[in-house]
Design an enzyme around this catalytic site. Structure first.
Site, short mmCIF file in Angstrom:
data_model
loop_
_atom_site.label_atom_id
_atom_site.label_comp_id
_atom_site.label_asym_id
_atom_site.label_seq_id
_atom_site.Cartn_x
_atom_site.Cartn_y
_atom_site.Cartn_z
N GLY A 278 -48.44 33.20 115.58
CA GLY A 278 -49.23 32.00 115.80
C GLY A 278 -50.69 32.31 116.05
O GLY A 278 -51.29 33.19 115.41
N CYS A 279 -51.27 31.59 117.01
CA CYS A 279 -52.70 31.73 117.29
C CYS A 279 -53.08 33.13 117.78
O CYS A 279 -54.24 33.52 117.68
CB CYS A 279 -53.12 30.69 118.33
SG CYS A 279 -52.91 28.98 117.76
#
Length: 388
Positions: A138-139
């Site tokens: 993800g981020c």
């Protein structure tokens, strides 16, 4: 030591103004979401003015299967990844054929062969190139991928390692998902790609500059009982976003002490860091970073500018922030922190330092480089945005 040599970025052609997305969400959800007016205020409080998407607004008004979304992901990930690579290498003096190791990071689509294999073929890269695809971070993926690249380069000082991150977050919007998380994601998410060239200390520098950004140290932290904080649920019509409203609180309560401990272990404090390169997950997350560091908003100006102009591109965003910082002048011994959070729930920190090259190798002119790729010099699209 290992160093960051260049960063290149790419974005898709469709520009979405925040006001237009807000109007679309109001029209789409007004009959099915209670108190939609409360949710619409999110769009005005994100500090985002515009974003880039791989598809026009009309596309989001239609139903799509996961397979349809994923096919678009593969095509656009290859296109944007290639453009980001060419932009990155154009600043370095190196050609695609000379890259020894390709790391690919993404979380918004699936591909086997992985996208890095597609890029090797599209760019006629070295057939003996090492490949490391990383999925699901993800981020946090941008910081993790860059850390792995720097660690590989430190272990193999004669190698050139290319990190490529591509995220097409916009493709995950599902118009039949009436959850608050989906509306929040719609107010934040965007598409983009970034490539970073990392080299070991024995690799010749072909484009000299006063200082280069070097690897100092890093730290990861996975927090217990936090698997439901962020991530995806796989549905028949796509990836369903999982967002906890507690993320800004977790930054203050959990991430803050870990960051402080990491700096203390390096003999540093917040005041010893001149450049803060945080993943701008949203306005509230940036405000949480300000609170845990005790620093003014100006310390996170680069992250705020990227959020304003490009939105949240998941793993790619922090690499846009890095590029923004590299365009500024830096003094030797200045230190910077790259940091991001991702599914797990985890926090990632990367400490870097600007250092002068004491003894540069003899420069090699591009036309003397072996294995020159004729596609390397091709013209990039006019709509591509240059960060200034």
């Amino acid at each position: 030591m290992s160093r960051i040599v260049a960063v290149g970025t790419a974005v898709p052609p469709h520009i979405f103004r925040q006001s237009d997305v807000k109007s679309y969400v109001e029209h789409t959800f007004s009959d099915s979401v209670e108190h939609i007016d409360r949710y619409l205020s999110i769009f005005e409080n994100t500090a985002i003015q515009q974003r880039r998407m791989s598809q026009p607004l009309e596309w989001f008004q239609e139903d799509h299967t996961f397979a349809q979304r994923n096919q678009i992901y593969i095509e656009m990930a290859c296109k944007l990844g290639e453009e980001a690579i060419l932009r990155c290498l154009a600043q370095s003096g190196y050609q695609t054929r000379e890259i020894d190791h390709l790391i690919f990071v993404s979380t918004t689509g699936l591909a086997t062969p992985s996208i890095d294999a597609h890029l090797v073929h599209r760019l006629n890269m070295n057939p003996h190139i090492k490949r490391t695809p990383i999925w699901g971070l993800g981020c946090a993926g941008g910081v993790v991928g860059l850390t792995r690249a720097l660690e590989f380069a430190r272990a193999c000082p004669d190698e050139k390692i290319l990190l490529v991150a591509v995220e097409l977050c916009g493709l995950t919007f599902r118009k039949n998902d009436r959850s608050k998380s989906n509306i929040v994601a719609t107010s934040l998410f965007a598409d983009g790609a970034a490539a970073v060239l990392v080299t070991g200390s024995e690799v010749p520098i072909r484009v000299p500059q006063d200082t280069f950004l070097h690897y100092h140290s890093s730290q990861s932290r996975v927090f217990p009982d936090s698997l439901d904080v962020m991530g995806w649920d796989l549905e028949d019509d796509g990836l369903k976003v999982v967002f906890s409203k507690e993320i800004p609180t977790l930054v203050k309560k959990e991430v803050g002490p870990v960051l402080q401990s990491f700096l203390q272990n390096q003999g540093l404090t917040h005041k010893d860091i001149q450049r803060w390169m945080a993943h701008p997950g949203g306005k509230k997350v940036l405000q949480a970073y300000e609170e845990i560091t005790g620093l003014p908003a100006e310390s996170f100006a680069s992250a705020s500018e990227i959020l304003r102009d490009f939105g949240n591109m998941s793993s790619v965003t922090v690499l846009f922030v890095l590029q923004h910082e590299l365009q500024n002048q830096h003094l030797a011994q200045e230190k910077g922190i790259l940091m991001a959070m991702g599914p797990g729930f985890s926090a990632e920190f990367l400490l870097v330092e600007w250092l002068p090259i004491q003894q540069e190798s003899q420069l090699i002119k591009p036309d003397h480089i072996p294995y020159a790729n004729p596609r390397y010099q091709r013209q990039l699209p006019d709509w591509e945005v240059e960060l200034t």
